[in-house]
Design an enzyme around this catalytic site. Sequence first.
Site, short mmCIF file in Angstrom:
data_model
loop_
_atom_site.label_atom_id
_atom_site.label_comp_id
_atom_site.label_asym_id
_atom_site.label_seq_id
_atom_site.Cartn_x
_atom_site.Cartn_y
_atom_site.Cartn_z
N LYS A 52 161.31 -53.45 113.84
CA LYS A 52 161.56 -54.49 114.85
C LYS A 52 161.94 -53.82 116.18
O LYS A 52 161.49 -54.23 117.25
CB LYS A 52 162.67 -55.43 114.36
CG LYS A 52 162.20 -56.34 113.24
CD LYS A 52 163.33 -57.02 112.48
CE LYS A 52 162.75 -57.71 111.24
NZ LYS A 52 163.74 -58.29 110.35
N GLN A 96 169.96 -59.56 109.70
CA GLN A 96 169.05 -59.02 108.68
C GLN A 96 169.52 -59.41 107.28
O GLN A 96 170.67 -59.19 106.92
CB GLN A 96 168.96 -57.49 108.83
CG GLN A 96 167.97 -56.82 107.91
CD GLN A 96 166.52 -57.26 108.18
OE1 GLN A 96 166.09 -57.31 109.32
NE2 GLN A 96 165.80 -57.59 107.13
N ASP A 119 164.55 -66.04 113.94
CA ASP A 119 164.02 -66.01 112.57
C ASP A 119 163.61 -67.41 112.12
O ASP A 119 162.90 -67.56 111.12
CB ASP A 119 165.10 -65.47 111.61
CG ASP A 119 164.73 -64.10 111.06
OD1 ASP A 119 163.55 -63.71 111.16
OD2 ASP A 119 165.63 -63.43 110.53
#
Length: 281
Positions: A52, A96, A119
Amino acid sequence: MAILMDGKILAAEKMAALKTRVDALKEKGAGVGLAVILVGDDPASQVYVRNKGKACEELGILSETLRMPRETTQDELEAAIDRYNRDERVSGILVQLPLPRHLDEKRALARILPQKDVDGFHIANAGKLFTGQEGVVACTPKGILYMLKACGVPLSGREAVVIGRSNIVGKPIAMLLLNENCTVTICHSRTADLAAHTRRADILIAAVGKPRFVTADMVKPGAAVVDVGINRVDGKVVGDVDFENVEKVAGYISPVPGGVGKMTICMLMENTVEAAERKGQ
Ligand code: NAD
């Protein structure tokens, strides 16, 4: 032989288009940045976070990774999220997953401002998808739909079968396909006679997490088969689809690696850019 839905090529094109949007934002002085919070030292998470960061670098987006120790408390994690919620430089925040077991994932995700939830896991964004409102769409399902459309796979009126019912892949991709007027079936570990369902599918999405689970006899000739799985077998990454044999039957197929995974990162970048653009409007 099936047409390859090549995530590498599609992602490269998309990244080039995103770069132009990032440059335009930067010219206006708008903050476009991604903050990633990583708790603990899960090896797979380390790899994902690194990838990322690389994608942000490629686009010239600010990228900040906050590494917190395994023993981090819920309050400490939420305080970190709050700081990024207030941070004008940051348009997107990502926690995460998976978090260490003592931490409450749902509470952490709910703490992120929905407009910075790149997300798309916040309940407000999931709810918007399910009620047909505009919101942030989760990166993997968004990437799958992008891939199907970019490859010219017909969707409206077609039978779509999704194997897997997780909140991050199975359910949201089913909803996106429904919004595209597919007739959608969601299969899962308790589905009776799975192959009877999959053989009807014009679009088959495999999000199971079992290596080479989808075999050629489960696939309708000419179907578009999207492999979401990431499985490690003898040090190699393989998908949920028996690629070698299924590609002889399918009309379209995505590889692993170099398929959905590439699109996922790309869509994370797009969500981060879109969040910055929305803020500027
Ligand atoms: P998950 O474990 O949450 O869900 C797996 C699903 O598969 C479950 O809903 C379960 O009901 C179903 N399932 C299990 N066994 C089955 C069986 N025998 N028959 C039918 N269904 C069965 O997993 P997930 O988070 O949805 O991820 C699925 C896979 O996709 C994993 O390999 C994961 O690593 C991968 N993944 C890839 C990306 C990407 O960017 N490429 C992103 C997310 C997840």
